[in-house]
Scaffold this motif. Structure first.
Motif, PDB file in Angstrom:
ATOM      1  N   VAL A 193       0.852  -1.183   0.000  1.00 35.32           N
ATOM      2  CA  VAL A 193       0.000   0.000   0.000  1.00 35.32           C
ATOM      3  C   VAL A 193       0.888   1.232   0.000  1.00 35.32           C
ATOM      4  O   VAL A 193       1.759   1.385   0.871  1.00 35.32           O
ATOM      5  CB  VAL A 193      -0.938   0.033   1.220  1.00 35.32           C
ATOM      6  N   LEU A 194       0.672   2.120  -0.961  1.00 35.61           N
ATOM      7  CA  LEU A 194       1.405   3.378  -1.055  1.00 35.61           C
ATOM      8  C   LEU A 194       0.443   4.506  -0.716  1.00 35.61           C
ATOM      9  O   LEU A 194      -0.520   4.738  -1.440  1.00 35.61           O
ATOM     10  CB  LEU A 194       1.977   3.564  -2.458  1.00 35.61           C
ATOM     11  N   VAL A 195       0.694   5.189   0.386  1.00 30.58           N
ATOM     12  CA  VAL A 195      -0.165   6.276   0.845  1.00 30.58           C
ATOM     13  C   VAL A 195       0.535   7.599   0.544  1.00 30.58           C
ATOM     14  O   VAL A 195       1.619   7.866   1.071  1.00 30.58           O
ATOM     15  CB  VAL A 195      -0.452   6.158   2.357  1.00 30.58           C
ATOM     16  N   ASN A 196      -0.059   8.403  -0.330  1.00 29.89           N
ATOM     17  CA  ASN A 196       0.538   9.696  -0.704  1.00 29.89           C
ATOM     18  C   ASN A 196       2.004   9.536  -1.102  1.00 29.89           C
ATOM     19  O   ASN A 196       2.881  10.239  -0.593  1.00 29.89           O
ATOM     20  CB  ASN A 196       0.433  10.701   0.437  1.00 29.89           C
ATOM     21  N   SER A 197       2.268   8.612  -1.995  1.00 32.57           N
ATOM     22  CA  SER A 197       3.651   8.377  -2.398  1.00 32.57           C
ATOM     23  C   SER A 197       3.743   8.278  -3.916  1.00 32.57           C
ATOM     24  O   SER A 197       2.737   8.060  -4.612  1.00 32.57           O
ATOM     25  CB  SER A 197       4.196   7.096  -1.756  1.00 32.57           C
ATOM     26  N   ILE A 198       4.956   8.432  -4.427  1.00 28.47           N
ATOM     27  CA  ILE A 198       5.191   8.407  -5.863  1.00 28.47           C
ATOM     28  C   ILE A 198       6.518   7.703  -6.146  1.00 28.47           C
ATOM     29  O   ILE A 198       7.284   7.405  -5.234  1.00 28.47           O
ATOM     30  CB  ILE A 198       5.225   9.829  -6.478  1.00 28.47           C
ATOM     31  N   GLY A 199       6.782   7.458  -7.445  1.00 32.70           N
ATOM     32  CA  GLY A 199       8.013   6.802  -7.843  1.00 32.70           C
ATOM     33  C   GLY A 199       9.113   7.740  -8.258  1.00 32.70           C
ATOM     34  O   GLY A 199      10.267   7.346  -8.388  1.00 32.70           O
ATOM     35  N   ARG A 200       8.765   9.022  -8.452  1.00 31.34           N
ATOM     36  CA  ARG A 200       9.766  10.031  -8.825  1.00 31.34           C
ATOM     37  C   ARG A 200       9.213  11.404  -8.471  1.00 31.34           C
ATOM     38  O   ARG A 200       8.061  11.713  -8.784  1.00 31.34           O
ATOM     39  CB  ARG A 200      10.066   9.977 -10.319  1.00 31.34           C
ATOM     40  N   MET A 201      10.030  12.218  -7.812  1.00 32.92           N
ATOM     41  CA  MET A 201       9.609  13.581  -7.500  1.00 32.92           C
ATOM     42  C   MET A 201       9.901  14.469  -8.709  1.00 32.92           C
ATOM     43  O   MET A 201      11.053  14.587  -9.133  1.00 32.92           O
ATOM     44  CB  MET A 201      10.322  14.096  -6.254  1.00 32.92           C
ATOM     45  N   THR A 202       8.865  15.048  -9.274  1.00 38.02           N
ATOM     46  CA  THR A 202       8.992  15.829 -10.499  1.00 38.02           C
ATOM     47  C   THR A 202       8.487  17.245 -10.257  1.00 38.02           C
ATOM     48  O   THR A 202       7.412  17.437  -9.704  1.00 38.02           O
ATOM     49  CB  THR A 202       8.173  15.192 -11.637  1.00 38.02           C
ATOM     50  N   TYR A 203       9.266  18.237 -10.684  1.00 37.18           N
ATOM     51  CA  TYR A 203       8.877  19.627 -10.491  1.00 37.18           C
ATOM     52  C   TYR A 203       9.073  20.413 -11.775  1.00 37.18           C
ATOM     53  O   TYR A 203       9.923  20.090 -12.605  1.00 37.18           O
ATOM     54  CB  TYR A 203       9.740  20.299  -9.408  1.00 37.18           C
TER      55      TYR A 203
END
Length: 259
Positions: free
Chosen positions: A117-127
């Motif tokens: 379970v991924l809660v408020n998570s991602i695989g790459r931080m992109t800006y």
């Protein structure tokens, strides 16, 4: 509070619930500047019927230790604890940075992770370029202001201000070196191109108002997962404390195989 010495750190953890329930244990991993008590509602709910394990990551909460430069090093801490507890297979639940740790473990040891379970998570931080420059500049301000700026914006509009101030105070209690080093580790984290390798049944729960790790970035990751369920809740980045009962209900349906 039991502790385990691991590579220059003393990890504080809780190991609750029956050992003979028949289901694999649930393992909860908190996020950046938080601690294991982010999961109080979920642990109270699940520990009556199955084994539940949670820890304070190194340098957080009641654990000691300096910061590390990669998410993979934190993943090794979690695995070392689980090996110590003789837990071979488990359901892994991670919030924010904890979700990055969970993905790292699922990629390296897929046979050990029954569900994730991924809660408020991602695989790459992109800006965007502008956002990236703003975040880089924010590291130059006094530490408490840096923490306050990040934590205050983690909550959805309308969340009680006094509770936000409490979370800011708690987060600012995390050693500066740990906070800043892991901030860099999160920014460097990138497994997005490997998302398709994760065959573990995965639930992605996200707050609609999350501006730290926006929903669109999570959805970009979700498209690559072969076996993912997505749930969006009316909250910001801090789902475990903003909507604890709703999050627990979603988790319960997923970990019991009802969805």
């Amino acid at each position: 509070m039991p502790q385990l010495e691991v590579a220059g750190a003393a990890l504080t953890y809780d190991d609750e619930g029956p050992r003979d329930a028949g289901d694999v244990p649930l393992v909860f991993v908190h996020g950046w500047t938080a601690n294991r008590h982010r999961w109080d509602h979920q642990v109270a709910h699940f520990s009556g019927g199955r084994r539940v394990i949670r820890l304070d990551l190194r340098g957080h909460g009641d654990s000691t230790g300096a910061g590390v430069r990669t998410i993979a090093e934190l993943a090794e801490d979690v695995l070392t604890l689980l090996d110590h507890l003789e837990v071979e297979r488990f359901v892994l639940i991670g919030h924010s940075m904890g979700g990055m740790i969970a993905q790292t473990i699922a990629l390296a040891h897929p046979a050990r992770v029954e569900r994730m379970v991924l809660v408020n998570s991602i695989g790459r931080m992109t800006y965007s370029r502008g956002r990236g420059l703003l975040m880089a500049a924010s590291t130059l301000v006094p530490f408490r202001l840096f923490v306050a700026a990040n934590i205050q914006r983690a909550f959805a509009p309308g969340y009680p201000r006094e509770e936000i101030r409490e979370h800011v105070r708690a987060s600012a209690g995390t050693p500066r070196e740990v906070v800043m080093t892991l901030y860099g580790a999160m920014r460097a984290f990138d497994v997005l191109d490997r998302a398709g390798e994760i065959r573990t049944p995965t639930l992605m729960v996200h707050g609609y108002h999350d501006v730290q790790l926006p929903v669109r970035q999570m959805l970009r990751m979700a498209k690559a997962y072969p076996d993912a369920v997505v749930r969006i809740l009316d909250a910001g980045h801090e789902l475990p404390v903003e909507k604890p009962a709703e999050l627990t209900a979603v988790l319960d349906r997923f970990v019991t195989g009802k969805q």
